[in-house]
Design a protein around this motif. Structure first.
Motif, PDB file in Angstrom:
ATOM      1  N   GLU A  48       0.738  -1.283  -0.065  1.00 27.32           N
ATOM      2  CA  GLU A  48      -0.073   0.029   0.040  1.00 27.32           C
ATOM      3  C   GLU A  48       0.806   1.227  -0.002  1.00 27.32           C
ATOM      4  O   GLU A  48       1.841   1.468   0.656  1.00 27.32           O
ATOM      5  N   THR A  49       0.506   2.185  -0.777  1.00 24.36           N
ATOM      6  CA  THR A  49       1.182   3.470  -0.869  1.00 24.36           C
ATOM      7  C   THR A  49      -0.119   4.605  -1.268  1.00 24.36           C
ATOM      8  O   THR A  49      -0.714   4.299  -2.072  1.00 24.36           O
ATOM      9  N   SER A  50       0.050   5.673  -0.451  1.00 27.35           N
ATOM     10  CA  SER A  50      -0.789   6.773  -1.086  1.00 27.35           C
ATOM     11  C   SER A  50      -0.289   7.714  -2.224  1.00 27.35           C
ATOM     12  O   SER A  50      -1.074   8.294  -2.912  1.00 27.35           O
ATOM     13  N   ASP A  51       0.865   7.321  -2.344  1.00 30.88           N
ATOM     14  CA  ASP A  51       1.462   8.274  -3.902  1.00 30.88           C
ATOM     15  C   ASP A  51       2.459   7.495  -4.221  1.00 30.88           C
ATOM     16  O   ASP A  51       3.668   7.259  -4.056  1.00 30.88           O
ATOM     17  N   LEU A  52       2.293   6.565  -5.518  1.00 27.57           N
ATOM     18  CA  LEU A  52       3.101   5.666  -5.995  1.00 27.57           C
ATOM     19  C   LEU A  52       4.286   6.500  -6.583  1.00 27.57           C
ATOM     20  O   LEU A  52       5.544   5.850  -6.778  1.00 27.57           O
ATOM     21  N   PHE A  53       4.057   7.703  -6.895  1.00 33.31           N
ATOM     22  CA  PHE A  53       5.286   8.357  -7.686  1.00 33.31           C
ATOM     23  C   PHE A  53       5.886   9.284  -6.726  1.00 33.31           C
ATOM     24  O   PHE A  53       6.935   9.877  -7.384  1.00 33.31           O
ATOM     25  N   ALA A  54       5.956   8.886  -5.484  1.00 33.74           N
ATOM     26  CA  ALA A  54       6.795   9.976  -4.690  1.00 33.74           C
ATOM     27  C   ALA A  54       7.946   9.273  -4.132  1.00 33.74           C
ATOM     28  O   ALA A  54       8.631   9.852  -3.359  1.00 33.74           O
ATOM     29  N   HIS A  55       7.895   7.839  -4.302  1.00 27.42           N
ATOM     30  CA  HIS A  55       9.256   7.021  -3.841  1.00 27.42           C
ATOM     31  C   HIS A  55      10.334   7.310  -4.821  1.00 27.42           C
ATOM     32  O   HIS A  55      10.477   7.367  -5.843  1.00 27.42           O
ATOM     33  N   ASP A  56      11.370   6.992  -3.824  1.00 24.22           N
ATOM     34  CA  ASP A  56      12.790   6.995  -4.384  1.00 24.22           C
ATOM     35  C   ASP A  56      13.126   5.560  -4.867  1.00 24.22           C
ATOM     36  O   ASP A  56      12.465   4.669  -4.572  1.00 24.22           O
ATOM     37  N   PRO A  57      14.444   5.461  -5.512  1.00 22.58           N
ATOM     38  CA  PRO A  57      14.637   4.089  -6.257  1.00 22.58           C
ATOM     39  C   PRO A  57      14.906   3.310  -5.081  1.00 22.58           C
ATOM     40  O   PRO A  57      14.669   2.103  -5.309  1.00 22.58           O
ATOM     41  N   GLN A  58      15.436   3.465  -3.605  1.00 22.73           N
ATOM     42  CA  GLN A  58      15.694   2.378  -2.599  1.00 22.73           C
ATOM     43  C   GLN A  58      14.203   1.669  -2.464  1.00 22.73           C
ATOM     44  O   GLN A  58      14.094   0.743  -2.111  1.00 22.73           O
ATOM     45  N   TRP A  59      13.171   2.684  -2.192  1.00 24.27           N
ATOM     46  CA  TRP A  59      11.995   2.202  -1.875  1.00 24.27           C
ATOM     47  C   TRP A  59      11.405   1.194  -2.897  1.00 24.27           C
ATOM     48  O   TRP A  59      10.905   0.066  -2.590  1.00 24.27           O
ATOM     49  N   TRP A  60      11.847   1.671  -4.309  1.00 22.68           N
ATOM     50  CA  TRP A  60      11.258   0.514  -5.349  1.00 22.68           C
ATOM     51  C   TRP A  60      12.242  -0.922  -5.236  1.00 22.68           C
ATOM     52  O   TRP A  60      11.692  -1.980  -5.686  1.00 22.68           O
ATOM     53  N   HIS A  72       4.347  -1.796 -15.332  1.00 23.17           N
ATOM     54  CA  HIS A  72       4.090  -0.457 -14.964  1.00 23.17           C
ATOM     55  C   HIS A  72       2.884   0.120 -15.709  1.00 23.17           C
ATOM     56  O   HIS A  72       2.949   0.723 -16.490  1.00 23.17           O
ATOM     57  N   ALA A  73       1.590   0.051 -15.032  1.00 24.70           N
ATOM     58  CA  ALA A  73       0.377   0.445 -15.526  1.00 24.70           C
ATOM     59  C   ALA A  73      -0.079   1.723 -15.047  1.00 24.70           C
ATOM     60  O   ALA A  73      -1.199   2.181 -15.490  1.00 24.70           O
ATOM     61  N   ALA A  74       0.572   2.222 -13.975  1.00 23.73           N
ATOM     62  CA  ALA A  74      -0.094   3.138 -13.206  1.00 23.73           C
ATOM     63  C   ALA A  74       0.477   4.600 -13.877  1.00 23.73           C
ATOM     64  O   ALA A  74       1.431   4.742 -14.316  1.00 23.73           O
ATOM     65  N   TRP A  75      -0.468   5.475 -13.767  1.00 25.59           N
ATOM     66  CA  TRP A  75      -0.048   7.019 -14.437  1.00 25.59           C
ATOM     67  C   TRP A  75      -1.282   7.746 -14.080  1.00 25.59           C
ATOM     68  O   TRP A  75      -2.448   7.254 -13.568  1.00 25.59           O
ATOM     69  N   ALA A  86      -0.571  18.878 -15.065  1.00 22.41           N
ATOM     70  CA  ALA A  86       1.094  18.963 -14.390  1.00 22.41           C
ATOM     71  C   ALA A  86       1.608  17.760 -13.734  1.00 22.41           C
ATOM     72  O   ALA A  86       2.509  17.160 -13.837  1.00 22.41           O
ATOM     73  N   GLU A  87       0.366  16.867 -13.368  1.00 20.98           N
ATOM     74  CA  GLU A  87       0.842  15.618 -12.609  1.00 20.98           C
ATOM     75  C   GLU A  87       1.416  14.754 -13.463  1.00 20.98           C
ATOM     76  O   GLU A  87       2.297  13.892 -13.099  1.00 20.98           O
ATOM     77  N   ASN A  88       1.424  14.772 -14.897  1.00 18.01           N
ATOM     78  CA  ASN A  88       2.072  13.949 -15.801  1.00 18.01           C
ATOM     79  C   ASN A  88       3.550  13.906 -15.540  1.00 18.01           C
ATOM     80  O   ASN A  88       4.531  12.964 -15.777  1.00 18.01           O
ATOM     81  N   ALA A  89       4.007  15.174 -15.235  1.00 18.83           N
ATOM     82  CA  ALA A  89       5.589  15.228 -14.798  1.00 18.83           C
ATOM     83  C   ALA A  89       6.001  14.561 -13.489  1.00 18.83           C
ATOM     84  O   ALA A  89       7.092  13.877 -13.735  1.00 18.83           O
ATOM     85  N   ALA A  90       5.257  14.524 -12.609  1.00 15.05           N
ATOM     86  CA  ALA A  90       5.551  13.306 -11.556  1.00 15.05           C
ATOM     87  C   ALA A  90       5.543  12.331 -11.958  1.00 15.05           C
ATOM     88  O   ALA A  90       6.180  11.420 -11.432  1.00 15.05           O
ATOM     89  N   CYS A  91       4.663  11.688 -12.843  1.00 13.64           N
ATOM     90  CA  CYS A  91       4.590  10.389 -13.293  1.00 13.64           C
ATOM     91  C   CYS A  91       5.864  10.180 -13.987  1.00 13.64           C
ATOM     92  O   CYS A  91       6.323   8.909 -13.722  1.00 13.64           O
ATOM     93  N   VAL A  92       6.662  11.008 -14.696  1.00 11.88           N
ATOM     94  CA  VAL A  92       7.783  10.768 -15.430  1.00 11.88           C
ATOM     95  C   VAL A  92       8.758  10.473 -14.413  1.00 11.88           C
ATOM     96  O   VAL A  92       9.526   9.377 -14.542  1.00 11.88           O
ATOM     97  N   SER A  93       8.956  11.182 -13.257  1.00  6.41           N
ATOM     98  CA  SER A  93       9.932  11.222 -12.397  1.00  6.41           C
ATOM     99  C   SER A  93       9.921   9.962 -11.573  1.00  6.41           C
ATOM    100  O   SER A  93      10.702   9.027 -11.264  1.00  6.41           O
ATOM    101  N   GLY A  94       8.628   9.490 -10.991  1.00  7.58           N
ATOM    102  CA  GLY A  94       8.392   8.464 -10.412  1.00  7.58           C
ATOM    103  C   GLY A  94       8.589   7.345 -11.262  1.00  7.58           C
ATOM    104  O   GLY A  94       8.835   6.086 -10.825  1.00  7.58           O
ATOM    105  N   SER A  95       8.255   6.888 -12.538  1.00  9.26           N
ATOM    106  CA  SER A  95       8.405   5.971 -13.336  1.00  9.26           C
ATOM    107  C   SER A  95      10.073   5.772 -13.378  1.00  9.26           C
ATOM    108  O   SER A  95      10.329   4.743 -13.315  1.00  9.26           O
ATOM    109  N   PHE A  96      10.647   6.857 -13.594  1.00  6.84           N
ATOM    110  CA  PHE A  96      12.356   6.512 -13.686  1.00  6.84           C
ATOM    111  C   PHE A  96      12.797   6.175 -12.495  1.00  6.84           C
ATOM    112  O   PHE A  96      13.755   5.130 -12.321  1.00  6.84           O
TER     113      PHE A  96
END
Length: 283
Positions: A48-60, A72-75, A86-96
């Motif tokens: 469970e996570t309230s913000d999938l795109f806020a996590h760093d590489p170590q969490w992943w 990776h189907a979330a966006w 603007a949320e699309n930009a956060a999806c990019v960084s979170g996906s990386f």
């Protein structure tokens, strides 16, 4: 069978992917929002996570421990807003960050989801070699995520696939999308007001799309993959097919709504998916 990390598992496309993965015998680890477990289409281990795109590489990296493949189907896809949000930009960084963590965890294969809107439009035969020319912020961010993930994962010898989705419809579709709108109107005996319906589209049932994406885990196909039917159908034909299910073509009123500004005349794909025997039987 593989252990698959699935993001976006409770969404429109994610539920269809999850259902096929479970049917094929794969173990699924799903990232979900707190309290959303009831929307899962099949059993899964959950994170469970309230913000999938806020996590760093170590969490992943920790989330992906013991995982063979990631889908990776979330966006951010809020209907009516996502194309220019603007949320699309956060999806990019979170996906990386996800790609970095997956590589750290030793994941063998990462599968991301893109969109046909990444291509130069219009087009009646959009192949994976068609030049990219995104026409909105959403598509531009998808292209950015594609390039970042592809190059990073190649550096770390992780197989990468990018599934570009065309026009999906069916179960769990947002009520304001055309397929759901038509079913709702015709089922209740109400008039469906539409544009002239001359636009050509590549429509595909989301159940088939989910199976096609999940199939990539089994075939190991890498690179860009068009998730499409490969068949051109006008919006009018699509509406008439649904109306025939109810025997109510008389409720379709074409030309009573203006076309969407900038709506391309044709968006039709060339399918290059490698199908496993199991998928051929499903389809």
């Amino acid at each position: 069978m593989s252990t698959v990390m699935l993001t976006g598992a409770t969404g429109f496309v994610g539920r269809a992917i999850h259902r096929y993965l479970a049917q094929a015998g794969h173990a699924v680890r799903a990232t979900i929002r707190p309290g959303s477990q009831g929307r899962l289409a099949a059993p899964a281990e959950t994170i469970e996570t309230s913000d999938l795109f806020a996590h760093d590489p170590q969490w992943w990296a920790e989330a992906c421990e013991g995982v063979d493949a990631v889908i990776h189907a979330a966006w951010y896809v809020e209907h009516g807003k996502y194309l220019h949000a603007a949320e699309n930009a956060a999806c990019v960084s979170g996906s990386f960050a996800l790609a970095q963590g997956a590589a750290m965890a030793g994941v063998r294969h990462v599968i991301g989801l893109g969109t046909c809107m990444e291509y130069r439009l219009p087009g009646e035969a959009l192949s994976v070699d068609t030049p990219l020319e995104p026409g909105n912020f959403y598509a531009a961010c998808k292209v950015s995520a594609f390039h970042q993930m592809r190059e990073w994962l190649a550096l770390h010898d992780v197989a990468f696939s990018w599934c570009r989705l065309f026009y999906l419809h069916g179960e769990d579709e947002h009520p304001d999308r055309i397929g759901a709108y038509l079913h709702r109107s015709l089922r209740s005996g109400e008039v469906a007001r539409l544009s002239a319906g001359t636009q050509l589209r590549d429509f595909l049932d989301v159940r088939a799309a989910g199976a096609m994406i999940a199939n990539v885990v089994e075939t190991g196909q890498t690179g860009v993959i068009n998730i499409c039917s490969g068949e051109a159908q006008s919006v009018r034909q699509f509406a008439e097919t649904i109306a025939d299910h109810y025997g109510r073509r008389d409720l379709l009123q074409f030309g009573t709504q203006p076309p969407c500004p900038g709506d391309p005349a044709a968006v039709v794909g060339v399918c290059n998916l490698e199908q496993s025997p199991k998928l051929r039987e499903f389809l």
